[in-house]
Motif scaffolding. Structure first.
Motif, PDB file in Angstrom:
ATOM      1  N   UNK A 223      -2.508   7.055   6.362  1.00 37.60           N
ATOM      2  CA  UNK A 223      -3.207   6.116   7.236  1.00 37.60           C
ATOM      3  C   UNK A 223      -2.475   4.772   7.310  1.00 37.60           C
ATOM      4  N   UNK A 224      -2.168   4.213   6.138  1.00 39.42           N
ATOM      5  CA  UNK A 224      -1.519   2.909   6.136  1.00 39.42           C
ATOM      6  C   UNK A 224      -0.069   2.995   6.610  1.00 39.42           C
ATOM      7  N   UNK A 225       0.566   4.140   6.410  1.00 43.13           N
ATOM      8  CA  UNK A 225       1.905   4.343   6.959  1.00 43.13           C
ATOM      9  C   UNK A 225       1.877   4.357   8.476  1.00 43.13           C
ATOM     10  N   UNK A 226       0.864   5.002   9.041  1.00 37.24           N
ATOM     11  CA  UNK A 226       0.732   5.032  10.501  1.00 37.24           C
ATOM     12  C   UNK A 226       0.444   3.635  11.051  1.00 37.24           C
ATOM     13  N   UNK A 227      -0.427   2.900  10.381  1.00 41.58           N
ATOM     14  CA  UNK A 227      -0.753   1.543  10.833  1.00 41.58           C
ATOM     15  C   UNK A 227       0.473   0.638  10.746  1.00 41.58           C
ATOM     16  N   UNK A 228       1.185   0.695   9.615  1.00 43.49           N
ATOM     17  CA  UNK A 228       2.364  -0.168   9.467  1.00 43.49           C
ATOM     18  C   UNK A 228       3.470   0.255  10.422  1.00 43.49           C
ATOM     19  N   UNK A 229       3.608   1.540  10.684  1.00 39.81           N
ATOM     20  CA  UNK A 229       4.589   2.000  11.666  1.00 39.81           C
ATOM     21  C   UNK A 229       4.257   1.514  13.067  1.00 39.81           C
TER      22      UNK A 229
ATOM     23  N   UNK B  76       1.493   3.661  -3.250  1.00 38.27           N
ATOM     24  CA  UNK B  76       0.698   4.878  -3.104  1.00 38.27           C
ATOM     25  C   UNK B  76       1.536   6.134  -3.168  1.00 38.27           C
ATOM     26  N   UNK B  77       2.694   6.099  -2.546  1.00 36.47           N
ATOM     27  CA  UNK B  77       3.546   7.289  -2.574  1.00 36.47           C
ATOM     28  C   UNK B  77       4.091   7.547  -3.978  1.00 36.47           C
ATOM     29  N   UNK B  78       4.410   6.496  -4.714  1.00 35.87           N
ATOM     30  CA  UNK B  78       4.871   6.709  -6.091  1.00 35.87           C
ATOM     31  C   UNK B  78       3.723   7.141  -6.999  1.00 35.87           C
ATOM     32  N   UNK B  79       2.526   6.682  -6.723  1.00 38.58           N
ATOM     33  CA  UNK B  79       1.356   7.106  -7.503  1.00 38.58           C
ATOM     34  C   UNK B  79       1.092   8.593  -7.298  1.00 38.58           C
ATOM     35  N   UNK B  80       1.330   9.087  -6.089  1.00 38.18           N
ATOM     36  CA  UNK B  80       1.100  10.507  -5.804  1.00 38.18           C
ATOM     37  C   UNK B  80       2.033  11.400  -6.615  1.00 38.18           C
ATOM     38  N   UNK B  81       3.187  10.890  -7.010  1.00 37.42           N
ATOM     39  CA  UNK B  81       4.120  11.706  -7.799  1.00 37.42           C
ATOM     40  C   UNK B  81       3.644  11.906  -9.225  1.00 37.42           C
ATOM     41  N   UNK B  82       2.742  11.044  -9.693  1.00 32.80           N
ATOM     42  CA  UNK B  82       2.251  11.141 -11.072  1.00 32.80           C
ATOM     43  C   UNK B  82       0.990  11.977 -11.184  1.00 32.80           C
ATOM     44  N   UNK B  83       0.549  12.533 -10.074  1.00 34.47           N
ATOM     45  CA  UNK B  83      -0.696  13.305 -10.071  1.00 34.47           C
ATOM     46  C   UNK B  83      -0.377  14.763  -9.755  1.00 34.47           C
ATOM     47  N   UNK B  84      -0.995  15.649 -10.510  1.00 38.49           N
ATOM     48  CA  UNK B  84      -0.790  17.082 -10.293  1.00 38.49           C
ATOM     49  C   UNK B  84      -1.593  17.525  -9.066  1.00 38.49           C
ATOM     50  N   UNK B  85      -0.919  18.055  -8.029  1.00 39.84           N
ATOM     51  CA  UNK B  85      -1.634  18.430  -6.812  1.00 39.84           C
ATOM     52  C   UNK B  85      -2.536  19.643  -6.966  1.00 39.84           C
ATOM     53  N   UNK B  86      -2.386  20.387  -8.065  1.00 42.02           N
ATOM     54  CA  UNK B  86      -3.221  21.573  -8.268  1.00 42.02           C
ATOM     55  C   UNK B  86      -4.481  21.219  -9.058  1.00 42.02           C
ATOM     56  N   UNK B  87      -4.303  20.620 -10.240  1.00 45.74           N
ATOM     57  CA  UNK B  87      -5.465  20.334 -11.089  1.00 45.74           C
ATOM     58  C   UNK B  87      -6.228  19.084 -10.658  1.00 45.74           C
ATOM     59  N   UNK B  88      -5.562  18.177  -9.961  1.00 42.36           N
ATOM     60  CA  UNK B  88      -6.214  16.951  -9.488  1.00 42.36           C
ATOM     61  C   UNK B  88      -6.120  16.885  -7.963  1.00 42.36           C
TER      62      UNK B  88
ATOM     63  N   UNK C 235       0.814  -1.219   0.000  1.00 43.52           N
ATOM     64  CA  UNK C 235       0.000   0.000   0.000  1.00 43.52           C
ATOM     65  C   UNK C 235       0.850   1.273   0.000  1.00 43.52           C
ATOM     66  N   UNK C 236       1.746   1.410   0.958  1.00 45.14           N
ATOM     67  CA  UNK C 236       2.446   2.686   1.146  1.00 45.14           C
ATOM     68  C   UNK C 236       3.407   3.029   0.008  1.00 45.14           C
ATOM     69  N   UNK C 237       4.270   2.093  -0.372  1.00 43.35           N
ATOM     70  CA  UNK C 237       5.242   2.387  -1.431  1.00 43.35           C
ATOM     71  C   UNK C 237       4.544   2.666  -2.767  1.00 43.35           C
TER      72      UNK C 237
END
Length: 153
Positions: free
Chosen positions: A133-139, A108-120, A104-106
């Motif tokens: 959320x899943x980072x906190x749970x796994x931590x 998801x974090x790479x998917x976030x890099x492919x999305x524009x934080x302004x338009x999407x 989930x975490x890895x």
């Protein structure tokens, strides 16, 4: 050879939990960034996930499996050897936490890099919230595994 596997196990735990703390504090700090700068923060967090946290979690699982096989061999599993509840707790929490990191975490974090934080913005925020959320749970699961291993000693 056992000492090498213990060292690798602890190194993986440091990478996983230390990287998780770095991501947590960087994520908190990035909340104050303007929306157009969140893409840079997401790329930084993805690098930490893919180069530190993910490999650390994988190293913990790999070394943990080797150490478990050595422990079972030493106990004589066929002869009715018993494993401490602390070890079972460490194995269960560590394995579940590592799976959440890798599945989930890895990604998801790479998917976030492919999305524009302004338009999407909505999609970007949803992915970021899921990774958080899943980072906190796994931590938390990693911390429980670490505590269980310390209690065994």
């Amino acid at each position: 050879m056992r000492n090498l596997w213990i060292f690798l196990h602890l190194l993986g735990m440091v990478m996983w939990l230390g990287g998780g703390l770095a991501v947590m504090f960087a994520g908190i700090a990035s909340k104050k960034f303007p929306r157009d700068q969140l893409g840079s923060a997401a790329r930084l967090l993805a690098v930490i996930h893919t180069k530190v946290i993910g490999p650390g979690a994988a190293l913990v699982v790999l070394s943990g499996l080797i150490l478990t096989m050595q422990l079972m061999s030493a106990l004589g599993a066929g002869a009715g050897g018993t494993i401490s509840p602390w070890i079972m707790s460490m194995q269960g929490a560590g394995l579940l936490g590592a799976v959440l990191v890798i599945v989930v975490s890895v990604p998801g974090s790479t998917r976030a890099t492919r999305i524009d934080p302004v338009s999407q913005a909505a999609v970007f925020d949803a992915i970021r919230a899921r990774v958080r959320l899943f980072g906190a749970i796994s931590g938390l699961l990693g911390f429980i595994a670490l505590l269980s291993g310390a209690m065994y000693r």
